[in-house]
Design a protein around this motif. Structure first.
Motif, mmCIF file in Angstrom:
data_model
loop_
_atom_site.group_PDB
_atom_site.id
_atom_site.type_symbol
_atom_site.label_atom_id
_atom_site.label_comp_id
_atom_site.label_asym_id
_atom_site.label_seq_id
_atom_site.Cartn_x
_atom_site.Cartn_y
_atom_site.Cartn_z
ATOM 1 N N GLU A 167 0.800 -1.392 0.048
ATOM 2 C CA GLU A 167 0.020 0.027 0.038
ATOM 3 C C GLU A 167 0.875 1.174 -0.015
ATOM 4 N N SER A 168 0.633 2.319 -0.925
ATOM 5 C CA SER A 168 1.253 3.553 -0.851
ATOM 6 C C SER A 168 0.091 4.476 -0.703
ATOM 7 N N ASP A 169 0.076 5.143 0.505
ATOM 8 C CA ASP A 169 -1.295 5.963 0.438
ATOM 9 C C ASP A 169 -0.826 7.438 0.817
ATOM 10 N N ASP A 170 0.535 7.806 0.558
ATOM 11 C CA ASP A 170 0.853 9.091 0.349
ATOM 12 C C ASP A 170 1.781 9.332 -0.986
ATOM 13 N N ILE A 171 1.728 10.637 -1.162
ATOM 14 C CA ILE A 171 2.798 11.085 -2.533
ATOM 15 C C ILE A 171 3.959 10.665 -2.168
ATOM 16 N N ALA A 172 4.651 10.667 -1.049
ATOM 17 C CA ALA A 172 6.190 10.453 -1.085
ATOM 18 C C ALA A 172 6.231 8.926 -1.365
ATOM 19 N N LEU A 173 5.475 8.167 -0.958
ATOM 20 C CA LEU A 173 5.571 6.730 -1.373
ATOM 21 C C LEU A 173 5.694 6.186 -2.713
ATOM 22 N N VAL A 174 4.607 7.029 -3.314
ATOM 23 C CA VAL A 174 4.260 6.704 -4.731
ATOM 24 C C VAL A 174 5.697 7.229 -5.377
ATOM 25 N N ILE A 175 6.222 8.611 -4.954
ATOM 26 C CA ILE A 175 7.347 8.926 -5.675
ATOM 27 C C ILE A 175 8.501 7.932 -5.347
ATOM 28 N N LYS A 176 8.805 7.350 -4.379
ATOM 29 C CA LYS A 176 9.830 6.493 -4.010
ATOM 30 C C LYS A 176 9.641 5.120 -4.823
ATOM 31 N N CYS A 177 8.411 4.459 -4.872
ATOM 32 C CA CYS A 177 8.241 3.562 -5.680
ATOM 33 C C CYS A 177 8.454 3.669 -7.353
ATOM 34 N N VAL A 178 7.917 4.757 -7.639
ATOM 35 C CA VAL A 178 8.243 5.138 -9.180
ATOM 36 C C VAL A 178 9.638 5.370 -9.348
ATOM 37 N N THR A 179 10.283 6.076 -8.452
ATOM 38 C CA THR A 179 11.727 6.105 -8.764
ATOM 39 C C THR A 179 12.530 4.879 -8.667
ATOM 40 N N MET A 180 12.187 3.675 -7.714
ATOM 41 C CA MET A 180 12.772 2.578 -7.703
ATOM 42 C C MET A 180 12.640 1.807 -8.977
ATOM 43 N N VAL A 181 11.495 1.925 -9.746
ATOM 44 C CA VAL A 181 11.297 1.178 -10.876
ATOM 45 C C VAL A 181 11.896 1.679 -12.052
ATOM 46 N N ILE A 182 12.023 2.978 -12.047
ATOM 47 C CA ILE A 182 12.709 3.613 -13.338
ATOM 48 C C ILE A 182 14.430 3.199 -13.086
ATOM 49 N N PHE A 183 14.770 3.684 -11.752
ATOM 50 C CA PHE A 183 16.239 3.265 -11.641
ATOM 51 C C PHE A 183 16.632 1.739 -11.681
ATOM 52 N N THR A 184 15.813 0.826 -11.482
ATOM 53 C CA THR A 184 15.946 -0.561 -11.420
ATOM 54 C C THR A 184 16.316 -0.862 -13.136
ATOM 55 N N VAL A 185 15.413 -0.492 -13.749
ATOM 56 C CA VAL A 185 15.210 -1.029 -15.373
ATOM 57 C C VAL A 185 15.983 -0.348 -15.913
ATOM 58 N N SER A 186 16.965 0.998 -15.586
ATOM 59 C CA SER A 186 17.711 1.632 -16.244
ATOM 60 C C SER A 186 19.033 1.773 -15.660
ATOM 61 N N ALA A 187 19.300 2.518 -14.669
ATOM 62 C CA ALA A 187 20.722 2.410 -14.102
ATOM 63 C C ALA A 187 21.256 1.285 -13.508
ATOM 64 N N GLN A 188 20.410 0.652 -12.761
ATOM 65 C CA GLN A 188 20.554 -0.675 -12.175
ATOM 66 C C GLN A 188 21.151 -1.812 -13.070
ATOM 67 N N HIS A 189 20.107 -1.799 -14.025
ATOM 68 C CA HIS A 189 20.317 -2.835 -14.962
ATOM 69 C C HIS A 189 21.551 -2.564 -15.834
ATOM 70 N N SER A 190 21.882 -1.407 -16.019
ATOM 71 C CA SER A 190 23.192 -1.301 -16.651
ATOM 72 C C SER A 190 24.386 -1.549 -15.785
ATOM 73 N N ALA A 191 24.300 -1.230 -14.605
ATOM 74 C CA ALA A 191 25.667 -1.638 -13.914
ATOM 75 C C ALA A 191 25.893 -2.942 -13.701
ATOM 76 N N LEU A 192 25.031 -4.022 -13.819
ATOM 77 C CA LEU A 192 24.970 -5.345 -13.666
ATOM 78 C C LEU A 192 25.152 -5.831 -15.036
ATOM 79 N N ARG A 193 24.754 -5.228 -16.021
ATOM 80 C CA ARG A 193 24.674 -5.935 -17.358
ATOM 81 C C ARG A 193 26.113 -5.537 -18.035
#
Length: 588
Positions: A443-469
């Motif tokens: 559950e993400s019931d406030d704006i801050a948690l949504v921002i963190k979740c979306v940040t995590m998704v974008i970072f994971t599929v882009s920067a983190q993927h590049s660092a490990l690949r």
């Protein structure tokens, strides 16, 4: 009274985006629905990259347009060919221009309904993209350095920070009970006047524990039994900031036939112990790489299932899903599984790799995917020359600021988030199916948690993927540095190793070449790379979001320049977190 709507349709510019088929449109407004109209002009209408204008005439004005409906029918006897629609613009009788972004493929008989770009709801039909491979790309400077220095202790430590797998190292504040190292063993490798206990208190002792490899089944390759270690490796950060291995135990349970290897042992004993650690790190990296970054499939599927295409979070994230499902399908079919290239060329095989990934999944947490928390949890905030951390935290900050500006533009209060049931369903499904409900309620019931979740998704599929690949071929092409298998069991005693022992434990040449070819394939950038922060499709038509995107791009461009300037002064440049080299999504 008749009303005339001017419709402009843009076909995508990628190969085979055009079609000969019939395309129909229906306009739906608050005061009525137009008749189903065929989009037809003189000549071919839907050629690749073409913009064509049409007129749709209705018996009366439809008032405010709510959505448009596109339909595709096969043209007589011609073979079916899909169509990629990029954008539909409609100019109303009231002279308003309304944008309906599409950016998807349509197959025969398919129906798509699109809402205005600034709206929040529409439907999405997903179409696979073709994957295009690129020619060989690698960093010769790093490859040559690896070949020359792979046996050096300081380079061994450097790789755990900035190599292809920077995920295993953590600060050690207390020795594991199953690690038989003592203060007296490692005292000669510490600075004078100090002790292991004191150095642990000061934050200078680090540990890599490969316990997940314990008790994994191994396989036969070329008719020969293969082996794997499950080592514990203790490292020391000395006064000049170098990270050096000071003790290695090759199996998890301390015993007489499981000695602790030290830098003071014979040259070949110590090199053999480090080689076993490099094998363990190679296997852990494969599991971590696929699990931590290709988990993006969970984000993608949940996005498609729960968020309509005009939802702002959908528009923000859909460019970061490009190729994800196709890549993961290829990985399951060609790299993993019983006949996969990775499982056939590693000691643990299909069954062992499956078990390893299961173990890794049980340890995976939401916070471990959030780089600032992961670095803090592993106690790596202050270790020097940690470019993965330094570049990654800067990128996390840039992405987080961008996401915050976009989310706060569409959500003015926490109640807006709480009332968005589609957003809540998207997040909840990620935690149910991605984290197996073990990390959070989802559950993400406030704006801050949504921002963190979306940040995590974008970072994971882009920067983190590049660092490990991207570093796999750089650090693994010299295969003794990243052996996927051991042809002999890890040593159970000291003093009997020589050069032939090192050669005998390495996998056969064909096995090594097979794995190196996988590293080469996975390390190549995509031939149609879309760098982080670039959005070729204009999903956001409002001026404010477009400006936020331009600001984000400017920050990334400046950061790329600063990384390039820094790398000029490094013996081993770190390029894997440079925005220019990072793909927007999980793609190769």
């Amino acid at each position: 009274m008749e009303a005339i709507y001017d419709v402009e349709v843009t076909t995508g510019s990628m190969t085979h985006a055009g079609t000969f088929d019939n395309i129909f449109i229906t306009l739906i407004g608050t005061q009525g629905v137009s008749e189903r109209a065929k989009l037809d002009s003189y000549g071919r209408d839907f050629k690749t990259g073409m913009k064509v204008k049409y007129k749709v005439i209705t018996r009366f004005t439809l008032a405010n347009l709510l959505l448009i409906r596109l339909e595709k029918d096969n043209l007589m006897f011609l073979p079916e060919n899909d169509w990629f629609c990029s954008l539909v613009n409609v100019r109303t009788p009231e002279k308003d221009v309304i944008h309906f972004p599409c950016y998807r493929w349509m197959a025969e008989g398919e129906v798509i309904e699109l809402r205005e770009a600034k709206g929040l709801y529409t439907y999405l039909l997903f179409k696979n993209y073709d994957i295009i491979w690129w020619f060989c790309y690698y960093n010769l400077l790093i490859i040559e350095y690896v070949q020359l220095h792979w046996m050096d202790d300081d380079f061994f430590g450097y790789q755990l920070l900035n190599g292809s797998n920077p995920m295993m190292l953590r600060r050690c504040t207390e020795l594991p009970l199953n690690f038989a190292v003592t203060n007296g063993m490692v005292q000669p490798f510490l600075e004078s006047g100090t002790s292991l206990t004191l150095e642990m208190k000061q934050g200078n002792i680090f540990l890599c524990d490969y316990k997940r490899l314990a008790d994994l089944p191994t396989q036969f390759i070329n008719g020969k039994q293969q082996y794997v270690a499950a080592p514990l490796c203790l490292l020391y950060k000395n006064q000049v900031g170098k990270l050096l291995p000071i003790a290695i135990q090759l199996q998890q349970q301390a015993s007489e036939d499981n000695p602790v290897f030290l830098p003071s042992d014979s040259e070949y004993d110590w090199q053999l112990a480090k080689l076993c650690v490099r094998n363990a790190d190679c296997l852990e990296h494969q599991a971590s790489f696929y699990l931590r970054t290709h988990l993006a499939e969970t984000f993608t599927v949940s996005l498609m299932r729960n968020l309509p295409a005009a939802h702002p979070i959908h528009k923000l994230l859909v460019p970061h899903t490009r190729y994800t499902l196709q890549i993961n399908t290829l990985i399951r079919n060609r790299l993993l599984g019983p006949v996969g290239a990775v499982t056939q060329s590693t000691s643990i095989g299909d069954e062992g790799m499956t078990n390893l990934i299961k173990k890794a999944l049980s340890d995976l947490t939401y916070s471990s995917l959030c780089l600032p928390e992961d670095i803090s949890d592993r106690g790596l905030q202050s270790i020097p020359n940690f470019f993965y951390r330094d570049d990654g935290l800067r990128l996390w900050s840039f992405i987080n600021d961008f996401v915050r500006s976009m989310v706060e533009f569409y959500y003015q209060s926490d109640s807006d988030v709480q009332q968005d049931t589609e957003l809540q369903d998207w997040i909840k499904e990620i935690f149910i199916h991605g984290f197996l409900e073990q990390s959070s309620t989802g559950e993400s019931d406030d704006i801050a948690l949504v921002i963190k979740c979306v940040t995590m998704v974008i970072f994971t599929v882009s920067a983190q993927h590049s660092a490990l690949r991207a570093g796999q071929f750089d650090y693994g092409s010299w295969f003794p540095n990243a052996p996927g298998s051991l042809k002999q069991p890890p040593p159970t005693s000291k003093g009997s190793s020589d050069k032939n022992t090192l050669l005998d434990i390495l996998p056969d040449m064909n096995t090594s070449a097979y794995l190196v070819s996988v590293f080469w394939l996975l390390s190549k950038p995509s031939s149609d790379l879309v760098p982080l922060g670039q959005y070729p499709e204009d999903y956001f038509c409002q001026m404010a979001p477009q400006k936020k995107i331009r600001d984000f791009q400017a920050e990334l461009s400046f950061f790329s320049e600063s990384i390039n300037d820094r790398n000029k002064g490094l013996q081993v440049p770190y390029t894997y977190m440079c925005p220019d080299n990072i793909s927007n999504s999980v793609s190769i």
